[in-house]
Design an enzyme around this catalytic site. Structure first.
Site, PDB file in Angstrom:
ATOM      1  CG  HIS A   1     -77.315 -10.399  14.331  1.00 20.27           C
ATOM      2  ND1 HIS A   1     -78.565 -11.216  14.331  1.00 20.27           N
ATOM      3  CD2 HIS A   1     -76.852 -10.793  13.138  1.00 20.27           C
ATOM      4  CE1 HIS A   1     -78.761 -11.830  13.262  1.00 20.27           C
ATOM      5  NE2 HIS A   1     -77.743 -11.762  12.593  1.00 20.27           N
ATOM      6  NE  ARG A   3     -81.446  -9.228  10.269  1.00 19.13           N
ATOM      7  CZ  ARG A   3     -82.094 -10.551  10.586  1.00 19.13           C
ATOM      8  NH1 ARG A   3     -82.115 -10.486  12.129  1.00 19.13           N
ATOM      9  NH2 ARG A   3     -82.746 -10.924  10.147  1.00 19.13           N
ATOM     10  CG  HIS A   8     -80.320  -5.383  13.514  1.00 19.70           C
ATOM     11  ND1 HIS A   8     -81.549  -4.715  13.775  1.00 19.70           N
ATOM     12  CD2 HIS A   8     -80.690  -6.576  13.617  1.00 19.70           C
ATOM     13  CE1 HIS A   8     -82.497  -5.608  13.646  1.00 19.70           C
ATOM     14  NE2 HIS A   8     -82.165  -6.749  13.601  1.00 19.70           N
ATOM     15  CD  GLU A  28     -77.183 -12.779  17.535  1.00 22.60           C
ATOM     16  OE1 GLU A  28     -78.370 -12.450  16.719  1.00 22.60           O
ATOM     17  OE2 GLU A  28     -76.927 -12.658  18.763  1.00 22.60           O
ATOM     18  CB  THR A  58     -85.374  -9.723  16.484  1.00 22.29           C
ATOM     19  OG1 THR A  58     -84.301 -10.042  17.129  1.00 22.29           O
ATOM     20  CG2 THR A  58     -86.888 -10.027  16.986  1.00 22.29           C
ATOM     21  CG  HIS A 150     -84.679 -13.860  21.066  1.00 23.67           C
ATOM     22  ND1 HIS A 150     -83.901 -13.370  20.044  1.00 23.67           N
ATOM     23  CD2 HIS A 150     -86.123 -13.786  20.927  1.00 23.67           C
ATOM     24  CE1 HIS A 150     -84.699 -12.766  19.577  1.00 23.67           C
ATOM     25  NE2 HIS A 150     -85.951 -12.923  19.762  1.00 23.67           N
ATOM     26  N   GLY A 151     -85.002 -11.897  24.075  1.00 27.69           N
ATOM     27  CA  GLY A 151     -86.295 -11.255  24.974  1.00 27.69           C
ATOM     28  C   GLY A 151     -86.101 -11.226  26.617  1.00 27.69           C
ATOM     29  N   GLY A 172     -80.672  -9.334  25.322  1.00 32.69           N
ATOM     30  CA  GLY A 172     -82.018  -8.669  26.111  1.00 32.69           C
ATOM     31  C   GLY A 172     -82.304  -7.423  25.617  1.00 32.69           C
ATOM     32  CG  HIS A 173     -86.213  -6.267  25.239  1.00 37.15           C
ATOM     33  ND1 HIS A 173     -85.957  -7.703  24.882  1.00 37.15           N
ATOM     34  CD2 HIS A 173     -87.219  -5.981  25.817  1.00 37.15           C
ATOM     35  CE1 HIS A 173     -87.422  -7.962  25.363  1.00 37.15           C
ATOM     36  NE2 HIS A 173     -88.052  -7.121  26.004  1.00 37.15           N
TER      37      HIS A 173
END
Length: 174
Positions: A1, A3, A8, A28, A58, A150-151, A172-173
């Site tokens: 991403h 931004r 980031h 992204e 985020t 996401h997440g 993800g993370h």
């Protein structure tokens, strides 16, 4: 991403990734003229359009495709014209899925943030999974491919895999 505020990653990072990756680059980005220009020069395999707010750490929610249908349709047309696959990061919401189908994009990426946030509460988790399933089925019926993200982590991915029609999981993370 990449931004708009470059918090980031920097422009040089996305170009370096494009050079070394041996797989498809999923870029992204916000739906802004600057980011569209970068994508058209970069020519990633895929672009995922996401909302951006300066104050968020985020991405906190899905793109408002209903409210931005015209501009998203035009961006999708331009990117598709250069052979770039487009997905739209949306909340699992009927109106957003319907609007996404009108843009000419090939995919939606369902926002799984709510699911991740309520994961420890079984009833809320099941309700979030039901919303994701409804949206995924609706998207599939309109001809859209379905991604989600996401997440996502090692604990919550197992139940998420029960969502119908998923092609790819992202954001993800560990």
């Amino acid at each position: 991403h990449l931004r708009e505020d470059r918090r980031h990653m920097l422009d040089r990072d996305i170009w370096a990734l494009k050079k070394v990756l041996r797989t498809r680059l999923n870029f992204e980005m916000a739906n802004t003229p600057e980011m569209v220009d970068i994508a058209l020069r970069l020519k990633p395999g895929a672009v995922c359009l996401v909302p951006e707010k300066r104050e968020e750490v985020t991405t906190e929610g899905g793109l408002d495709v209903v409210g931005q249908l015209g501009t998203i349709r035009e961006t999708t047309r331009r990117l598709n014209g250069e052979g770039i696959e487009v997905s739209l990061f949306i909340d699992p919401d009927k109106a957003q899925v319907d609007a996404s189908a009108e843009t000419g994009c090939g995919f939606v990426e369902l926002h799984t943030g709510n699911y991740a946030e309520v994961f420890e509460n079984v009833a809320e988790r099941d309700a979030a999974l039901a919303r994701l399933n409804l949206a995924a089925n609706q998207a599939k019926q309109t001809g859209l491919g379905v991604n989600a993200g996401h997440g996502i982590n090692y604990k919550n991915i197992t139940d998420l895999l029960r969502v119908a029609n998923l092609i790819e999981l992202n954001i993800g993370h560990s």
